[in-house]
Design a protein around this motif. Structure first.
Motif, short mmCIF file in Angstrom:
data_model
loop_
_atom_site.label_atom_id
_atom_site.label_comp_id
_atom_site.label_asym_id
_atom_site.label_seq_id
_atom_site.Cartn_x
_atom_site.Cartn_y
_atom_site.Cartn_z
N GLU A 136 0.86 -1.19 0.00
CA GLU A 136 0.00 0.00 0.00
C GLU A 136 0.90 1.23 0.00
N VAL A 138 0.66 5.28 1.21
CA VAL A 138 -0.09 6.37 1.84
C VAL A 138 0.69 7.65 1.59
N SER A 139 0.18 8.45 0.64
CA SER A 139 0.81 9.72 0.27
C SER A 139 0.06 10.87 0.92
N SER A 140 0.80 11.75 1.57
CA SER A 140 0.16 12.89 2.24
C SER A 140 -0.68 13.72 1.27
N LEU A 142 -2.42 12.77 -1.16
CA LEU A 142 -3.70 12.14 -1.51
C LEU A 142 -4.62 11.95 -0.31
N VAL A 143 -4.05 11.82 0.88
CA VAL A 143 -4.91 11.64 2.07
C VAL A 143 -5.17 12.95 2.81
N ARG A 151 -3.07 11.22 12.26
CA ARG A 151 -4.04 10.60 11.35
C ARG A 151 -3.37 9.80 10.24
N ILE A 152 -2.21 10.26 9.76
CA ILE A 152 -1.57 9.56 8.64
C ILE A 152 -1.08 8.17 9.07
N ILE A 155 -4.19 5.97 9.18
CA ILE A 155 -4.58 5.57 7.82
C ILE A 155 -3.69 4.43 7.33
N ARG A 159 -4.80 0.70 6.25
CA ARG A 159 -4.51 0.13 4.92
C ARG A 159 -3.80 -1.22 5.07
#
Length: 205
Positions: A136, A138-140, A142-143, A151-152, A155, A159
């Motif tokens: 996965e 998780v790009s800042s 995009l989120v 929160r990141i 997330i 994921r």
């Protein structure tokens, strides 16, 4: 007897852990215009300049324009443009030793990239041949939240499909590591390959 896993997912930073830049051309340009080495990076990474890009609120081009304007306080605008362009276009490489360790980890648990990035991350990963590397990403941008915002990390754990307390997090910035630890994550400050080897040893045996 089966030894229980020390964690069920690896959350890993991208820049400064996997991707590294050759800034030699930028350093030469800074010297040529009478700036101290690292001046451009300080301007580019100033929160008021880069945070909108990291949150996906502006494009990379708009980020570059903002950096040029900020740097133009110190040097003529054309020189500012050349410096910012050299910064953004600096040659990048992926550390194959780090990738090798993370691929071994993937044989046991999911590996999730957790990165403060611009909207160009997908293209950057493709250029390095890493589009399908992580389980996965998780790009800042995009989120809409960036490390060290709690929160990141939440997330990223979602994921990965595991609780935060069952994650290992690896990052090269102390503030990001401390934020993860505050959430109960096992977090490691990356200063070089031995840090990752030590962190993954209980998983890889």
């Amino acid at each position: 007897m089966t030894i229980p896993r020390p964690y069920d997912a690896v959350l890993c930073d991208f820049d400064g852990v996997i991707r590294f830049y050759d800034q030699s051309e930028l350093t030469e340009l800074e010297r040529a215009v009478g700036l101290a080495e690292g001046t451009t990076a300080k301007v580019v990474f100033a929160p008021e300049v880069d945070m909108p890009a990291l949150l996906g609120q502006i494009t990379v081009e708009q980020w570059m324009e903002a950096a040029e304007a900020a740097l133009a306080v110190q040097v003529p605008r054309e020189q500012a443009r050349a410096l910012v362009t050299a910064f953004v276009k600096a040659p990048a490489r992926a550390d194959e030793d780090v990738l090798g360790l993370l691929r071994r980890a993937q044989e046991h648990v999911p590996v999730v990239l957790v990165t403060n990035a611009t909207l160009s991350l997908e293209d950057d990963l493709a250029w390095l041949g890493l589009s399908h590397f992580a389980d996965e990403v998780v790009s800042s941008a995009l989120v809409g939240v960036a490390k060290p915002d709690p929160r990141i990390y939440e997330i990223a754990a979602e994921r990965a499909g595991v609780p935060l307390g069952r994650c290992l997090f690896v990052d090269d910035r102390e503030e990001n590591v401390e934020a993860a630890r505050a959430l109960g994550v096992t977090a490691v400050l990356f200063t070089g390959l031995p840090d990752l080897e030590t962190a993954l040893a209980p998983l890889l045996g």
